[in-house]
Design a protein around this motif. Sequence first.
Motif: not given
Lengths: 677, 240
Positions: A269, A316-317, A346-348, A373, A414, A652, A659-660, A664, A666
Amino acid sequence: MSGQSLFPLLEPLLPRVRKPVQYVGGEGNAVVKPWGDAAVHWCLMYPDAYEVGLPNQGVQILYEILNEQPDVLAERTYSVWPDLEALMREHRIPQFTVDGHRPVGDFDLFGVSFSTELGYTNLLSALDLAGIPLRTADRAAPGDGLTWPVVIAGGHAAFNPEPIADFVDAVVLGDGEQAVLLITDITRAWKAAGAPGGRTELLHRLARRKLVYVPEFYDVSYRPDGRIAAVTRNRDDVPERPAKHTLTDLDSWPYPKTPLVPLAETVHERLSVEIFRGCTRGCRFCQAGMITRPVRERSITTVGEMVDAGLAASGFSEVGLLSLSSADHSEIGEIAKGLADRYEGTNTALSLPSTRVDAFNVTLANEFSRNGRRSGLTFAPEGGSERLRRVINKTVSAEDLVRTVSTAYANGWRQVKLYFMCGLPTETDQDVLEIADLAREVIRAGRRASGHRDIRCTVSIGGFVPKSHTPFQWAGQASHEVTDQRLKLLRDTVRADREVGRAVGFRYHDGRPGIIEGLLARGDRRVGRVIERVWRDGGRFDGWSEYFSFARWEAACEAELTGLGVSLDWFTTRERDEREILPWDHLDAGLDRDWLWADWQDALRATELDDCRWTPCYDCGVCPTMGTENQIGPTGRTLIPVIPVGRTDASAASAEPGPAGSSPVPSDLARVSASST
Amino acid sequence: MARVRVRFAKRGRLRFLSHRDIARTFERGLRRARIPVAFSAGFSPHPRVSWVGAAPTGAASEAEYFEVALSAPMEPEQVRAELDAALPPGLDVLHCVAADSPPLPDRIDASRWRLRMPGAAIADLDVAVAELLGRESLTVERATKDGRRRVDVREAVVWAVCRAENDTCAILDVVVRHTTPAVRPDDVLTALSAVAVLSVPVPPEPTRLEQGRLREDGTLADPLVPDRDEAARLVGQLEA
């Protein structure tokens, strides 16, 4: 009339099948053109389930290139699951395209892209559902015009198309971008002239122009001991050795420009952008690295434009930068930093599959996961012992690996996943057991670097399958019994380790599908009847463990091969000698056969070979044969700033601090893996 | 923070989208349309979109709803037009309003469905509907991923009427209260087949026509009207 939509017949059946959305089409950026306006009609297939086939880049690229032609119509079809297949047979609905729901049998050209040999039974399902005779011998028709579409195979697996030679009319070797347009030109002209001579004449024209390999224009004879005696052309004017196509200047072919956006859930995706094609690292097991040479980079500028345009066109992100070894791009550092800067806020998510074991890759992964993370990183040493890694030419020392994972853990990652192969040439139990030592070192290094004990390492193991056009094409494949027994030994050893045993996860699937993949990867035309029997016995979706049946394949081999003096073992675990004519020797991937043999001998002596991008040419043969050369940077340019999708005037970051707003990524998506298979 | 409430339709072949398919497609549509969507905080930020009960896979709808939080102000009509343009035909954005009143779910407690039933005889359907409405309670079972669930269809059905679209197709209109678990159109059909002899040769095509608060007369109140009224009141104040 041709090209009529079957949807009214299909629709009442859809509430009765699993995930009906995969059959309705209507994806973002899909194209449906009027049938009558097109001079040439192409149907493109990826012979697996929609969820796997839709993201396939090869199909998407050709779909877009063909549909850009004003008088060409291209639609897509995928394998239907057995539940719908049964209903289609009951209601006499043929294989259909998802775009216009038109019968596949109505098209002129039916292109099927094979990434894996385990799709062959699905080819037969599609042909049969389309009403196309399975065997090319039954497609001969007198007179002019086409009765059925011309079936053309492509993709990596098509570099040894001999097991499906009875079922496909033609094969395209190598890059398809220009080849499909040239095939289209010849087909258009031939149709305009009244399609003289029917299917055979069209195939002849395509073969004469060196665009395709037509198996029926070549005869294969066998020796009494089962080996091939000769492969000879039966027409003088077709090439003796059909050769692969090589696209040069990837910057001129920035496809897909408008990627398909599926409505159904699929396996990838994300927006995929190919940053270079080809690889000269020379990993000896890797067919992709051998058949796609030389290295051809897209420039940082084109990559930046493709990411920007692709995100805007798709929504798409996540962006995946694809290639066989992405960190090897000459400007990957600049690309990573440039994209991370551009899409901050942009959360991409950015991801970089297929990279190598070295600390630089951790730096890249850090760049891609800024503020996010840091969960998992994947590295692929492939071989358990240093000796074995020299055999496969994947030169990573245990110290390199420990240093790299230490860096990763120290940077907050981790979990580390390590990918290995089992069943490699010359491998012993000891080589495989060294995987346990590596895992122990990795856990220890992680505990030291991070300062706590909660460190995880997953060891993931795949069975090695020798492939055509590689130095290992002569190797005997390890039997599944040997592979399974070695892995049991390894698992027991890891579990018995009281210090780290619990910190190491172990992933492995049984070795039997790999044997069938091996049969299909190095089989000759006699294997075609095995495929057909398996399919007639209900074999479908062989890449899916819930459908794959080893017993069915074994029984079909027994029934079809015994009388020919060959067997499943003969095709898989038997080592070949230098003089044996291999089923694909008459197909030219550019690689010099003597060089491949010499490299195989080097492998047996555990002698390494450097990458020709940074050391002198080692004469693999590709560049002089194909008239190509490595095309690599650096260009010295940087990414130009753009306002990306997802960042608005009031971004944003300013509208919503915290934080938003600090965006970040993912970063479990920011994988670094060194797998090149 | 500004929030926008959206009513959209799921039509034609896109009726086969599942709720998850729709959510993914809208998230991409919002990005493609450059709508300034607010994201949740935390390790894996998500667009702040809240969905109100989704029509089942295979059912079309003229009345699906969600609410989206914006990180910057944008005119609802502009959101509607740009989002609609960024979505595939068949997912059609019908209305957007600024959210100014109590939560959307509080204003939705029932749905009106229309089932096209090709091949079903209107006389048989008439009998079945009368029979169902005459019961106190009628429980049917449905297979779900987590085993079989039982729902009382009669309890949820507020009213139902049927008519013939033509000689070969019957139409059933039914208003269903939202219960837990929800009673879906196929549950209604199962119930009708349980109380009478009813032949349904082809899977019926259900369409949700409305969602809203059930009024005493059995009609539904449009859940976006209070927001629209509020918007009109504010505009009126400004103009006055």
